[in-house]
Design a protein around this motif. Structure first.
Motif, PDB file in Angstrom:
ATOM      1  N   VAL A  84      26.102  38.516  40.459  1.00  0.00           N
ATOM      2  CA  VAL A  84      27.005  39.649  40.640  1.00  0.00           C
ATOM      3  C   VAL A  84      28.009  39.300  41.738  1.00  0.00           C
ATOM      4  O   VAL A  84      27.641  39.107  42.900  1.00  0.00           O
ATOM      5  CB  VAL A  84      26.232  40.933  41.010  1.00  0.00           C
ATOM      6  CG1 VAL A  84      27.205  42.091  41.260  1.00  0.00           C
ATOM      7  CG2 VAL A  84      25.241  41.304  39.909  1.00  0.00           C
ATOM      8  N   THR A  85      29.257  39.205  41.371  1.00  0.00           N
ATOM      9  CA  THR A  85      30.311  38.888  42.333  1.00  0.00           C
ATOM     10  C   THR A  85      30.740  40.126  43.108  1.00  0.00           C
ATOM     11  O   THR A  85      30.806  41.234  42.534  1.00  0.00           O
ATOM     12  CB  THR A  85      31.540  38.285  41.612  1.00  0.00           C
ATOM     13  OG1 THR A  85      32.610  38.170  42.555  1.00  0.00           O
ATOM     14  CG2 THR A  85      32.008  39.156  40.453  1.00  0.00           C
ATOM     15  N   PHE A  88      33.356  42.827  41.820  1.00  0.00           N
ATOM     16  CA  PHE A  88      33.067  44.005  41.001  1.00  0.00           C
ATOM     17  C   PHE A  88      33.005  45.289  41.827  1.00  0.00           C
ATOM     18  O   PHE A  88      33.075  46.382  41.271  1.00  0.00           O
ATOM     19  CB  PHE A  88      31.731  43.837  40.273  1.00  0.00           C
ATOM     20  CG  PHE A  88      31.717  42.784  39.202  1.00  0.00           C
ATOM     21  CD1 PHE A  88      32.875  42.372  38.562  1.00  0.00           C
ATOM     22  CD2 PHE A  88      30.509  42.202  38.812  1.00  0.00           C
ATOM     23  CE1 PHE A  88      32.844  41.408  37.556  1.00  0.00           C
ATOM     24  CE2 PHE A  88      30.469  41.243  37.807  1.00  0.00           C
ATOM     25  CZ  PHE A  88      31.636  40.842  37.184  1.00  0.00           C
ATOM     26  N   TYR A  89      32.837  45.166  43.141  1.00  0.00           N
ATOM     27  CA  TYR A  89      32.526  46.321  43.967  1.00  0.00           C
ATOM     28  C   TYR A  89      33.777  47.073  44.428  1.00  0.00           C
ATOM     29  O   TYR A  89      34.736  46.472  44.931  1.00  0.00           O
ATOM     30  CB  TYR A  89      31.758  45.897  45.221  1.00  0.00           C
ATOM     31  CG  TYR A  89      30.366  45.364  44.990  1.00  0.00           C
ATOM     32  CD1 TYR A  89      29.622  45.693  43.867  1.00  0.00           C
ATOM     33  CD2 TYR A  89      29.776  44.536  45.947  1.00  0.00           C
ATOM     34  CE1 TYR A  89      28.343  45.209  43.683  1.00  0.00           C
ATOM     35  CE2 TYR A  89      28.495  44.041  45.772  1.00  0.00           C
ATOM     36  CZ  TYR A  89      27.777  44.378  44.643  1.00  0.00           C
ATOM     37  OH  TYR A  89      26.514  43.887  44.477  1.00  0.00           O
ATOM     38  N   SER A 175      21.336  46.889  40.700  1.00  0.00           N
ATOM     39  CA  SER A 175      22.403  47.559  41.464  1.00  0.00           C
ATOM     40  C   SER A 175      22.092  48.997  41.869  1.00  0.00           C
ATOM     41  O   SER A 175      22.997  49.722  42.287  1.00  0.00           O
ATOM     42  CB  SER A 175      23.740  47.527  40.702  1.00  0.00           C
ATOM     43  OG  SER A 175      24.171  46.209  40.455  1.00  0.00           O
ATOM     44  N   ASP A 182      30.427  51.107  43.109  1.00  0.00           N
ATOM     45  CA  ASP A 182      30.024  49.716  42.928  1.00  0.00           C
ATOM     46  C   ASP A 182      29.218  49.552  41.651  1.00  0.00           C
ATOM     47  O   ASP A 182      29.377  48.564  40.911  1.00  0.00           O
ATOM     48  CB  ASP A 182      29.205  49.233  44.128  1.00  0.00           C
ATOM     49  CG  ASP A 182      30.028  49.106  45.391  1.00  0.00           C
ATOM     50  OD1 ASP A 182      31.253  49.330  45.334  1.00  0.00           O
ATOM     51  OD2 ASP A 182      29.449  48.782  46.444  1.00  0.00           O
ATOM     52  N   GLY A 185      31.491  49.499  38.822  1.00  0.00           N
ATOM     53  CA  GLY A 185      32.213  48.230  38.771  1.00  0.00           C
ATOM     54  C   GLY A 185      31.385  47.102  38.204  1.00  0.00           C
ATOM     55  O   GLY A 185      31.881  46.271  37.436  1.00  0.00           O
ATOM     56  N   VAL A 186      30.099  47.065  38.560  1.00  0.00           N
ATOM     57  CA  VAL A 186      29.203  46.026  38.037  1.00  0.00           C
ATOM     58  C   VAL A 186      29.002  46.209  36.531  1.00  0.00           C
ATOM     59  O   VAL A 186      29.072  45.246  35.761  1.00  0.00           O
ATOM     60  CB  VAL A 186      27.849  46.052  38.774  1.00  0.00           C
ATOM     61  CG1 VAL A 186      26.855  45.108  38.103  1.00  0.00           C
ATOM     62  CG2 VAL A 186      28.025  45.662  40.237  1.00  0.00           C
ATOM     63  N   GLY A 189      32.159  45.143  34.868  1.00  0.00           N
ATOM     64  CA  GLY A 189      32.405  43.717  35.022  1.00  0.00           C
ATOM     65  C   GLY A 189      31.514  42.847  34.153  1.00  0.00           C
ATOM     66  O   GLY A 189      31.910  41.754  33.744  1.00  0.00           O
TER      67      GLY A 189
END
Length: 211
Positions: A84-85, A88-89, A175, A182, A185-186, A189
């Motif tokens: 997980v980058t 993405f947050y 997550s 966030d 976003g994950v 993503g």
């Protein structure tokens, strides 16, 4: 296994579902040679005992089985896992106080192993294992499709393993510890390249499918 409360997954049906969806487990044991670990495809019998029973077979040439009978073992089943980058947050844009991580789902099963060397048990196990994984094919292959003498020769080269599960631990690190922005976003993503993990993030993060 280290299990922060928010990542615990204690529901037996969910744990069993992961084992059946990702049945290639890592069998870990300890003998006079030290730690042993081998990956094996397992069959789960859900209704036997409080947590179920695992069955597998191993090559007779593999030394792990020789001290396995009566030994306590650990089998690790790994479900979806993804890097997980921080990109993405939402928090990255707000404060920059973010770091990369990994999301994953995992089940660890513990129990006492029994070695099964009788031909009838092995014959039944490999047939059940084959039928399980051939079921979705348009023309499933069956063990009986091969010459019987060939199958009997193959059976002489393997040993069965049976484990009545005495303890199950599930960890779904998907997550849940992140703020809602966030989590969204994950899920977004990962949606295209890793839909299985994205679905877990949405489910455990209580995010609508449109997020």
């Amino acid at each position: 296994m280290y299990q922060p409360e928010q990542h615990r997954e204690d529901r037996l049906d969910v744990q069993h579902d992961l084992i059946e969806t990702h049945p290639f487990g890592l069998l870990i044991s300890h003998d006079r040679e030290g730690l042993q670990a081998n990956g094996l495809p397992f069959l789960l019998q859900r209704s036997i005992g409080p947590f179920g029973r695992l069955q597998a077979h191993i090559a007779r040439a593999n030394s792990q089985w020789r001290e396995l009978d009566g030994a306590e073992v650990l089998v690790v089943f790994q479900g979806p896992l993804n890097y997980v980058t921080p990109a993405f947050y939402e928090t990255k844009r707000e404060t920059g106080k973010v770091v990369p991580t990994w999301n994953y789902a995992m089940v660890q099963a513990r129990g006492t192993a029994r070695v099964r060397a009788d031909t009838e048990w092995l014959d039944t196990q490999i047939s059940a294992l084959t039928d399980r994984h051939e079921a979705d094919r348009p023309e499933p292959w069956h063990v009986s499709d091969a010459p019987r003498t060939y199958i009997e020769a193959q059976l002489r080269g393997i040993v069965g393993i049976e484990i009545d599960i005495q303890r199950l631990e599930g960890k779904w690190k998907v997550s849940q510890n992140r703020p809602e922005g966030d989590r969204k976003g994950v899920a977004a993503g990962l949606a295209e390249a890793h839909p299985e993990m994205a679905a877990l993030v949405r489910r455990y993060g209580r995010i609508g499918e449109g997020a």
